[in-house]
Design a protein around this motif. Structure first.
Motif, PDB file in Angstrom:
ATOM      1  N   ASN A 111      -0.130  -4.512  -3.015  1.00  0.00           N
ATOM      2  CA  ASN A 111      -0.866  -5.365  -2.091  1.00  0.00           C
ATOM      3  C   ASN A 111       0.011  -5.984  -1.010  1.00  0.00           C
TER       4      ASN A 111
ATOM      5  N   ASN B  40      -0.723  -4.904   3.163  1.00  0.00           N
ATOM      6  CA  ASN B  40      -1.099  -5.809   4.255  1.00  0.00           C
ATOM      7  C   ASN B  40      -0.410  -5.447   5.566  1.00  0.00           C
TER       8      ASN B  40
ATOM      9  N   THR C  75     -10.089  -5.402   0.561  1.00  0.00           N
ATOM     10  CA  THR C  75      -8.922  -6.134   1.055  1.00  0.00           C
ATOM     11  C   THR C  75      -7.853  -5.199   1.586  1.00  0.00           C
ATOM     12  N   LYS C  76      -7.866  -3.942   1.131  1.00  0.00           N
ATOM     13  CA  LYS C  76      -6.888  -2.970   1.615  1.00  0.00           C
ATOM     14  C   LYS C  76      -7.402  -2.159   2.790  1.00  0.00           C
TER      15      LYS C  76
END
Length: 209
Positions: free
Chosen positions: A138, A142, A192-193
């Motif tokens: 993660n 980002n 979120t990715k």
């Protein structure tokens, strides 16, 4: 994929001969591919030379050099696109980086073919970061969309096509027929990715060459 005119080669024999053809053709065009050492068309067996290097996936994720890996990819795929060839399968594992080189060896050319549309070039550009996101932790994921936004200029500056063609490629990055396919990835790697990548692709779609 057929929505953007990409027809994957499924039959083993078709993939085998495509691998053979483009391994030789790209090499003749000055693009690094493995030398073919042995071929048996009856058993569909091909032996290629071993390349002393690292797949860009390992180079980026385990080597911690995401920026460098994306730069190498951008220079390599620009050289390939300049020759009129699209790879379709641009997973980071299909590029081998050698120490001291700013481009990569291309392996696994079973799906390669002539670029019949600018959207096929855009497809090549999107598949690479998508698969990086699949394997990136993660904290690294980002950064990947922002790196793509930053390094796209390397691709554009290296691409031996006119501004009109470059603009068509950029606009295709946000083509719903392409981004829809990767929206399916939301269920695989999570919003979120993937959402930041889709946002960057939309932004790049209006970038001036």
């Amino acid at each position: 994929m057929t929505r953007v005119g990409i027809r994957p080669k499924a039959l083993p024999r078709a993939r085998f001969w495509n691998e053979y053809r483009y391994t030789i053709e790209l090499r003749r065009l000055g693009i690094a591919t493995q030398r073919i050492l042995y071929i048996d068309p009856w058993s569909l067996t091909m032996i290629k030379e071993y390349i002393e290097g690292e797949p860009l996936s390992r180079y980026a994720i385990y080597g911690g050099m995401v920026d460098e890996a994306v730069e190498i990819f951008m220079r390599t795929i620009a050289k390939i696109h300049s020759s009129g060839v699209c790879l379709i399968d641009t997973k980071p594992d299909n590029f081998i980086a050698m120490e001291g080189s700013d481009t990569a060896y291309c392996i696994d050319l079973e799906q390669a073919g002539r670029c019949r549309r600018y959207s096929h070039m855009a497809w090549d550009l999107v598949v690479f970061p998508y698969f990086l996101l699949l394997i990136a932790p993660n904290n690294m994921a980002n950064r990947i969309p922002l790196i793509i936004e930053d390094k796209i200029r390397i691709y554009l500056d290296s691409l031996k096509l006119g501004d009109k063609a470059k603009a068509r490629i950029l606009s295709s990055l946000s083509d719903p027929r392409i981004t829809y396919i990767f929206l399916v990835g939301l269920s695989i790697i999570g919003p979120t990715k993937i959402k930041p990548l889709l946002d960057i692709l939309k932004k790049l779609g209006s970038l001036k060459p």
